[in-house]
Write a protein that holds these residues in place. Structure first.
Motif, PDB file in Angstrom:
ATOM      1  N   MET A   1       0.471  -0.515   0.413  1.00 17.16           N
ATOM      2  CA  MET A   1      -0.359   0.071   0.101  1.00 17.16           C
ATOM      3  C   MET A   1       0.605   1.270   0.121  1.00 17.16           C
ATOM      4  SD  MET A   1      -2.635  -1.453   2.539  1.00 17.16           S
ATOM      5  CE  MET A   1      -3.595   0.332   2.628  1.00 17.16           C
ATOM      6  N   TYR A   2       1.902   1.354   0.628  1.00 15.35           N
ATOM      7  CA  TYR A   2       2.359   2.552   0.927  1.00 15.35           C
ATOM      8  C   TYR A   2       3.477   2.413  -0.585  1.00 15.35           C
ATOM      9  CZ  TYR A   2       2.175   2.606   5.747  1.00 15.35           C
ATOM     10  OH  TYR A   2       2.074   2.813   6.611  1.00 15.35           O
TER      11      TYR A   2
ATOM     12  N   ALA B   1       1.196   4.091  -3.114  1.00  9.38           N
ATOM     13  CA  ALA B   1       1.230   5.552  -2.842  1.00  9.38           C
ATOM     14  C   ALA B   1       2.670   6.213  -2.881  1.00  9.38           C
ATOM     15  CB  ALA B   1       0.223   6.161  -1.409  1.00  9.38           C
TER      16      ALA B   1
ATOM     17  N   LEU C   1       1.583   9.812   2.322  1.00 19.68           N
ATOM     18  CA  LEU C   1       1.410   8.494   3.395  1.00 19.68           C
ATOM     19  C   LEU C   1       0.733   8.071   4.566  1.00 19.68           C
ATOM     20  CD1 LEU C   1       4.947   7.518   2.012  1.00 19.68           C
ATOM     21  CD2 LEU C   1       2.822   6.741   1.131  1.00 19.68           C
TER      22      LEU C   1
ATOM     23  N   VAL D   1      -2.384   6.438   4.306  1.00 18.53           N
ATOM     24  CA  VAL D   1      -2.540   5.076   4.194  1.00 18.53           C
ATOM     25  C   VAL D   1      -3.067   4.728   5.892  1.00 18.53           C
ATOM     26  CG1 VAL D   1      -0.933   3.288   3.964  1.00 18.53           C
ATOM     27  CG2 VAL D   1      -1.415   5.253   1.861  1.00 18.53           C
TER      28      VAL D   1
END
Length: 315
Positions: A206-207, A210, A220, A224
């Motif tokens: 996910m990071y 992004a 972030l 996130v």
């Protein structure tokens, strides 16, 4: 006809007994795992559920010589006396105000601290900072109270070097702020453990996704990290709201004094003072029962509100 007779239909009793036997088989299969739960179960039964029988004192004119069973019933007499007492309403006001301050300033603190610690790259430095922050949690309020008294003493404490002539512990206008600050100092490090564990469970992809979209470090965190741990934040908020009528007996009892009693007296210290110091067990039990029921209602309301927001997709 012969085939139908050779295969009779299962009886209703047989179908009902199947789930019970399946449960027993699972219980026997995992009996060692269930045995690990016994100490905790025994603790809650002995120290939490059995003492609940003592709440009937709130509806009786309790006398030590007559006992719990022999004391006469008085109905809601002690609740009416309690609600007509100014000291009770002052203690309730102080409890709500102190708990509200701790919730507003103390609840976001471990979340912010966990996010900051998660951004630290140097592992050794991160562990040192975590150890320093965790340490106050393992000290009792008696020890921390002695440290605060030593620091805030007007004669030999740190405040004398800063030019103060009186201790904040003796000033009603600053005593509540001192309670909130000392509470955050003691518990903020330990509160980060849960949020750091939640952050550690976030999928690293996910990071990465992004970052590929051009998100900087602040985006972030906001797009996130915070959404990923929102469930943990809601659960901790629900648990904290259930304790809003418990502003911390140990802390207030150790740090308070007669000068600041009118701003420091909370429901817990009120029950202690009326019940043990004055020997009015019935009215103290009535106050404690009111505190528990009000806390339960707040917990149920917060849980309902969290589910409502969750169903509407607000988090």
């Amino acid at each position: 006809m012969s085939s139908q007779a050779s295969h009779p239909k299962p009886s209703v009793l047989g179908t009902k007994a199947a789930p019970t036997s399946s449960f027993i088989r699972k219980l026997l299969k995992y009996r060692y795992y269930y045995a690990l739960l016994l100490p905790g179960l025994i603790y809650f039964i002995v120290f939490k559920y059995i003492p609940m029988g003592g709440v009937i004192i709130a509806f009786k004119d309790y006398k030590l010589t007559q006992g719990v069973i022999g004391s006469p019933w008085v109905g809601l007499k002690w609740f009416r006396i309690l609600w007509s007492t100014g000291d009770f309403w002052n203690a309730l006001y102080n409890t709500l105000l102190i708990s509200f301050y701790k919730l507003i300033f103390g609840f976001p603190a471990p979340i912010a601290l966990a996010i900051l610690l998660n951004e630290v790259i140097h592992r050794r430095f991160k562990r040192i900072i975590q150890s320093i922050l965790y340490f106050p949690h393992f000290l009792s309020w008696i020890v921390l109270g002695g440290i605060l008294f030593a620091i805030l003493s007007p004669g030999t404490g740190l405040i004398s070097w800063l030019g103060f002539s009186s201790s904040p512990l003796m000033q009603p206008e600053s005593f509540r702020s001192l309670l909130v600050v000392s509470h955050i100092w003691k518990e903020v490090g330990w509160g980060t453990v849960i949020y750091l564990a939640a952050i550690a469970g976030i999928n690293p992809e996910m990071y990465e996704a992004a970052r590929m979209d051009g998100a900087n470090r602040f985006r972030l965190i906001s797009h996130v990290t915070l959404p990923a741990i929102s469930g943990t934040i809601v659960i901790m908020l629900i648990l904290r709201t259930g304790q809003i009528l418990s502003a911390g007996f140990d802390q207030v009892f150790i740090l308070s004094n007669d000068v600041v009693l009118h701003v420091a007296d909370i429901l817990d210290t009120y029950v202690y003072r009326v019940g043990l110091s004055l020997g009015r067990f019935s009215i103290a039990t009535a106050a404690g029962l009111f505190q528990s029921l009000a806390g339960l209602l707040l917990l149920l309301f917060t849980n309902w509100l969290a589910r409502r927001f969750s169903d509407q997709g607000l988090w």
